[in-house]
Design a protein around this motif. Sequence first.
Motif, PDB file in Angstrom:
ATOM      1  N   GLN A 432       0.838  -1.186   0.000  1.00 51.77           N
ATOM      2  CA  GLN A 432       0.000   0.000   0.000  1.00 51.77           C
ATOM      3  C   GLN A 432       0.879   1.245   0.000  1.00 51.77           C
ATOM      4  OE1 GLN A 432      -2.684  -0.395   3.399  1.00 51.77           O
ATOM      5  NE2 GLN A 432      -4.249  -1.229   2.057  1.00 51.77           N
ATOM      6  N   GLU A 433       0.317   2.328  -0.546  1.00 52.92           N
ATOM      7  CA  GLU A 433       1.028   3.590  -0.623  1.00 52.92           C
ATOM      8  C   GLU A 433       0.097   4.720  -0.206  1.00 52.92           C
ATOM      9  OE1 GLU A 433       2.122   4.946  -4.513  1.00 52.92           O
ATOM     10  OE2 GLU A 433       0.427   3.942  -5.467  1.00 52.92           O
ATOM     11  N   PRO A 434       0.656   5.870   0.198  1.00 52.30           N
ATOM     12  CA  PRO A 434      -0.188   7.001   0.616  1.00 52.30           C
ATOM     13  C   PRO A 434      -0.843   7.693  -0.580  1.00 52.30           C
ATOM     14  CG  PRO A 434       2.123   7.603   0.738  1.00 52.30           C
ATOM     15  CD  PRO A 434       2.086   6.141   0.397  1.00 52.30           C
ATOM     16  N   PHE A 435      -2.083   8.129  -0.372  1.00 52.81           N
ATOM     17  CA  PHE A 435      -2.830   8.897  -1.368  1.00 52.81           C
ATOM     18  C   PHE A 435      -3.184  10.255  -0.777  1.00 52.81           C
ATOM     19  CE2 PHE A 435      -3.177   4.790  -3.228  1.00 52.81           C
ATOM     20  CZ  PHE A 435      -3.520   4.953  -4.561  1.00 52.81           C
ATOM     21  N   GLU A 436      -3.273  11.249  -1.645  1.00 47.98           N
ATOM     22  CA  GLU A 436      -3.618  12.602  -1.216  1.00 47.98           C
ATOM     23  C   GLU A 436      -4.853  13.086  -1.946  1.00 47.98           C
ATOM     24  OE1 GLU A 436      -0.395  15.346  -1.371  1.00 47.98           O
ATOM     25  OE2 GLU A 436       1.083  13.899  -0.633  1.00 47.98           O
ATOM     26  N   TYR A 476      -9.247  15.561  -6.883  1.00 48.37           N
ATOM     27  CA  TYR A 476      -8.686  14.287  -7.322  1.00 48.37           C
ATOM     28  C   TYR A 476      -8.135  13.520  -6.121  1.00 48.37           C
ATOM     29  CZ  TYR A 476      -8.641  16.123 -12.140  1.00 48.37           C
ATOM     30  OH  TYR A 476      -8.986  16.641 -13.370  1.00 48.37           O
ATOM     31  N   LEU A 477      -8.038  12.212  -6.289  1.00 46.31           N
ATOM     32  CA  LEU A 477      -7.318  11.351  -5.363  1.00 46.31           C
ATOM     33  C   LEU A 477      -6.091  10.846  -6.114  1.00 46.31           C
ATOM     34  CD1 LEU A 477      -7.683  10.312  -2.453  1.00 46.31           C
ATOM     35  CD2 LEU A 477      -8.611   8.211  -3.407  1.00 46.31           C
ATOM     36  N   ILE A 478      -4.903  11.264  -5.668  1.00 42.61           N
ATOM     37  CA  ILE A 478      -3.665  11.006  -6.396  1.00 42.61           C
ATOM     38  C   ILE A 478      -2.655  10.367  -5.449  1.00 42.61           C
ATOM     39  CG2 ILE A 478      -1.827  12.044  -7.791  1.00 42.61           C
ATOM     40  CD1 ILE A 478      -3.633  14.367  -8.397  1.00 42.61           C
ATOM     41  N   PRO A 479      -1.931   9.328  -5.894  1.00 42.79           N
ATOM     42  CA  PRO A 479      -0.864   8.786  -5.046  1.00 42.79           C
ATOM     43  C   PRO A 479       0.161   9.870  -4.713  1.00 42.79           C
ATOM     44  CG  PRO A 479      -1.260   7.359  -6.947  1.00 42.79           C
ATOM     45  CD  PRO A 479      -2.038   8.611  -7.186  1.00 42.79           C
ATOM     46  N   MET A 483       2.444  13.175  -6.731  1.00 42.94           N
ATOM     47  CA  MET A 483       2.537  14.587  -6.359  1.00 42.94           C
ATOM     48  C   MET A 483       3.982  15.062  -6.234  1.00 42.94           C
ATOM     49  SD  MET A 483      -0.484  15.622  -6.400  1.00 42.94           S
ATOM     50  CE  MET A 483      -0.134  17.269  -5.806  1.00 42.94           C
ATOM     51  N   LEU A 484       4.932  14.131  -6.218  1.00 42.62           N
ATOM     52  CA  LEU A 484       6.338  14.524  -6.164  1.00 42.62           C
ATOM     53  C   LEU A 484       6.739  15.120  -7.514  1.00 42.62           C
ATOM     54  CD1 LEU A 484       7.842  11.433  -4.285  1.00 42.62           C
ATOM     55  CD2 LEU A 484       7.090  13.614  -3.324  1.00 42.62           C
ATOM     56  N   GLY A 485       7.205  16.338  -7.516  1.00 40.59           N
ATOM     57  CA  GLY A 485       7.555  16.998  -8.767  1.00 40.59           C
ATOM     58  C   GLY A 485       6.351  17.470  -9.565  1.00 40.59           C
ATOM     59  N   PHE A 486       5.213  17.668  -8.899  1.00 37.85           N
ATOM     60  CA  PHE A 486       3.976  18.039  -9.598  1.00 37.85           C
ATOM     61  C   PHE A 486       3.896  19.538  -9.875  1.00 37.85           C
ATOM     62  CE2 PHE A 486      -0.510  19.351  -9.463  1.00 37.85           C
ATOM     63  CZ  PHE A 486      -1.065  18.514 -10.421  1.00 37.85           C
ATOM     64  N   ARG A 487       4.458  20.358  -8.988  1.00 38.95           N
ATOM     65  CA  ARG A 487       4.201  21.800  -9.030  1.00 38.95           C
ATOM     66  C   ARG A 487       4.688  22.459 -10.310  1.00 38.95           C
ATOM     67  NH1 ARG A 487       6.782  26.574  -7.015  1.00 38.95           N
ATOM     68  NH2 ARG A 487       8.610  25.317  -6.548  1.00 38.95           N
ATOM     69  N   GLU A 505      -4.825  11.728   2.560  1.00 38.88           N
ATOM     70  CA  GLU A 505      -6.167  11.164   2.701  1.00 38.88           C
ATOM     71  C   GLU A 505      -6.136   9.779   3.342  1.00 38.88           C
ATOM     72  OE1 GLU A 505     -10.327  10.799   2.400  1.00 38.88           O
ATOM     73  OE2 GLU A 505      -8.987  12.531   2.305  1.00 38.88           O
ATOM     74  N   LYS A 506      -5.327   8.856   2.777  1.00 42.15           N
ATOM     75  CA  LYS A 506      -5.355   7.480   3.289  1.00 42.15           C
ATOM     76  C   LYS A 506      -4.236   6.681   2.642  1.00 42.15           C
ATOM     77  CE  LYS A 506      -8.530   5.960  -0.366  1.00 42.15           C
ATOM     78  NZ  LYS A 506      -9.804   5.296  -0.694  1.00 42.15           N
ATOM     79  N   TYR A 507      -4.008   5.487   3.168  1.00 43.70           N
ATOM     80  CA  TYR A 507      -3.176   4.487   2.506  1.00 43.70           C
ATOM     81  C   TYR A 507      -4.100   3.553   1.734  1.00 43.70           C
ATOM     82  CZ  TYR A 507       1.588   5.212   4.190  1.00 43.70           C
ATOM     83  OH  TYR A 507       2.855   5.693   4.383  1.00 43.70           O
ATOM     84  N   ASP A 508      -3.720   3.213   0.510  1.00 40.86           N
ATOM     85  CA  ASP A 508      -4.514   2.302  -0.310  1.00 40.86           C
ATOM     86  C   ASP A 508      -3.565   1.473  -1.169  1.00 40.86           C
ATOM     87  OD1 ASP A 508      -6.714   1.044  -1.365  1.00 40.86           O
ATOM     88  OD2 ASP A 508      -7.773   2.901  -1.861  1.00 40.86           O
ATOM     89  N   ASP A 509      -4.144   0.526  -1.901  1.00 38.38           N
ATOM     90  CA  ASP A 509      -3.331  -0.393  -2.691  1.00 38.38           C
ATOM     91  C   ASP A 509      -2.476   0.353  -3.714  1.00 38.38           C
ATOM     92  OD1 ASP A 509      -4.535  -2.378  -1.265  1.00 38.38           O
ATOM     93  OD2 ASP A 509      -5.870  -3.048  -2.869  1.00 38.38           O
ATOM     94  N   TYR A 510      -1.310  -0.194  -3.978  1.00 39.08           N
ATOM     95  CA  TYR A 510      -0.354   0.371  -4.926  1.00 39.08           C
ATOM     96  C   TYR A 510      -1.022   0.621  -6.264  1.00 39.08           C
ATOM     97  CZ  TYR A 510       3.894   0.623  -7.801  1.00 39.08           C
ATOM     98  OH  TYR A 510       4.881   0.999  -8.676  1.00 39.08           O
TER      99      TYR A 510
END
Length: 640
Positions: A432-436, A476-479, A483-487, A505-510
């Motif tokens: 699982q990975e973090p989502f924002e 949006y819900l984005i891993p 978001m790394l390097g998004f700006r 937001e949460k941890y969810d499946d990869y």
Amino acid sequence: MSCFYLRSNSLSLPNAADRLWHGRSVDHPGTFVGSKATHIRNIAIIAHVDHGKTTLVDGMLHQTNVFRDNQQVDERVLDSNDLERERGITITAKNTAVFYEQTTINLVDTPGHADFGSEVERILNMVDGVLLLVDAVEGPMPQTRFVLRHALQRGLKAILVVNKIDRHAARPDWVVNETFDLFVELGATDEQADFPVVYTRALEARAGHSPEDLADDLRPLFETIVDYIPEPVVDSEAPARLLVTTLNYSSYVGKIAIGRLSSGMLEPGQPIVLVTEDQPRPGRVGEVFTFRNLQREAQEAVYAGSIVAVSGIEDVSIGDTIAAPEDPRPLPRIEVEQPTVRMTFSANTSPFSGRSGKFLTGRQIRARLVRELESNVALRMEETETAGEWVVSGRGELHLAILIETMRREGYEFSVSQPQVIYREGDRGQRQEPFEEVYIEIPRDCVGPVTEMVNRRKGTLTDTRHADDGTVHSTYLIPTRGMLGFRQPFLTSTQGNGIFHSVFEKYDDYAGPIESSDFGSLVSQDTGPATAYALTNLQQRGTFFVPPGEDVYSGQVIGQHIRSGDLTINVCRAKVGTGHRTRPTKDAEHLAPHRTMSLDDAIEYLDTDDLLEVTPDALRIRKKELRHEIREKAAKRAEL
């Protein structure tokens, strides 16, 4: 619901000589009715970034005679360090107290950015209610949802403050309805959802019952706080117990523990027991302080219900309990959400190491990181198998960037790697990975490019609406990886007209692999000063990060390649002189301006094989392996 507004005329509030409770000084324990300290209100101000909470606090301080009439006062007085003033955000929570009639109002100004959410989470342990500040145009934003969820879960009551009602597109009724829906969505009780509403103009410090009926001062706001926010529930007769919520340091008295005194009283010289995660340790109180007029004031004693500071306990940590020896029971420890992003910190090994830094060694860098852990409860540090390297984890890129910039300004010199998300194992053993949750506001003609960019980063659209002015608001819900390097690409796609905010937001499946950057790097082949002649002849290869005359070294990233993959070039080559007289030319006149990289830009640019060299006067991106021939061999082996 009651409604009010804000303005900067001075209230006729009591001055220092008149601040009395029934003939007693304000430092007296005050009035206790049953288990409540009726003379105290502890309240936090929470809001999204730039919604005006620090400006509101400024107005409250001015109107309670904290400053002299002829005193010159900076704006955002609680944003006390340089980074906060430069970025226009609050990074660390701060508290002060103001006096309204017979009541002490302890105010806590909290950060509005999700990366500093740990500050909000632990500060909520000290207060009994919150001022929820919402912009009259934007309404509830992602960080508003994040902080409000924590406040409601703790059972805190909220006063809704709709700020900036003088904005051209203000829609206060819509904002109140949206906020009420948010309360319901987050599971607020009926009592919490029946919140009073205070409409404000924080810059002018005005308050009133409606937009058409403005008062001349902040009295309605103060009255709402006193009437609606509950008094602290305390046990004044029980032994003293205090949960350490934050730490400060003074060169005179050493480490200072700050928190709300839940029961009893504390006085200088009093023996105590420090209850830690390990073993209780005896100690003794040095001095005790309360907060007043933006300063700590030493007291002969402090009493239950107040937010206080205690010195003399050097080994205290956030989450510890200071208790009386006769009842050394701990209070529940502070729990904050775990980090989601990590970076590797290491000693600087570049050829330019030591040019400007005062603290260079691994021992000095490690000691500084360990010291940061004492007050930054959301930060984690792990040792690695490599000497002089540490994995530092935080709540986001900005959280770690503030630490990097702070160390840089203190004279430290070090290197950091590309940010990486922190994975964890799910219930079924899956990764699982973090989502924002990402809130994006863009012009209508930018929807296509932004949607394509978000889809490439595995984003999922959860909500969208079109405003009358042609602006599109999307959620949006984005891993977090996406978001790394998004700006930078986002600003490029929207020509600088887009706005986005994100919150964990949460941890969810990869979510699967995410496409890498379309562009590689331009890497210096030689060491020496970059020449205008070489840069001019090579500028078709990409965009440079260095101007003519700046020293570079072999393996340093000096620009962005126009194609994928890295390109090693010689920017130190000078024009060969001849015996011929030719028409003189100025190479620099034909050279495009170089791109100046801020710390945030440099962190976003980093690739997996890059390091960012951080010094007090320079930021340089470099390859982990400086030798070109070894990088070539490694690339060929990877292709096999």
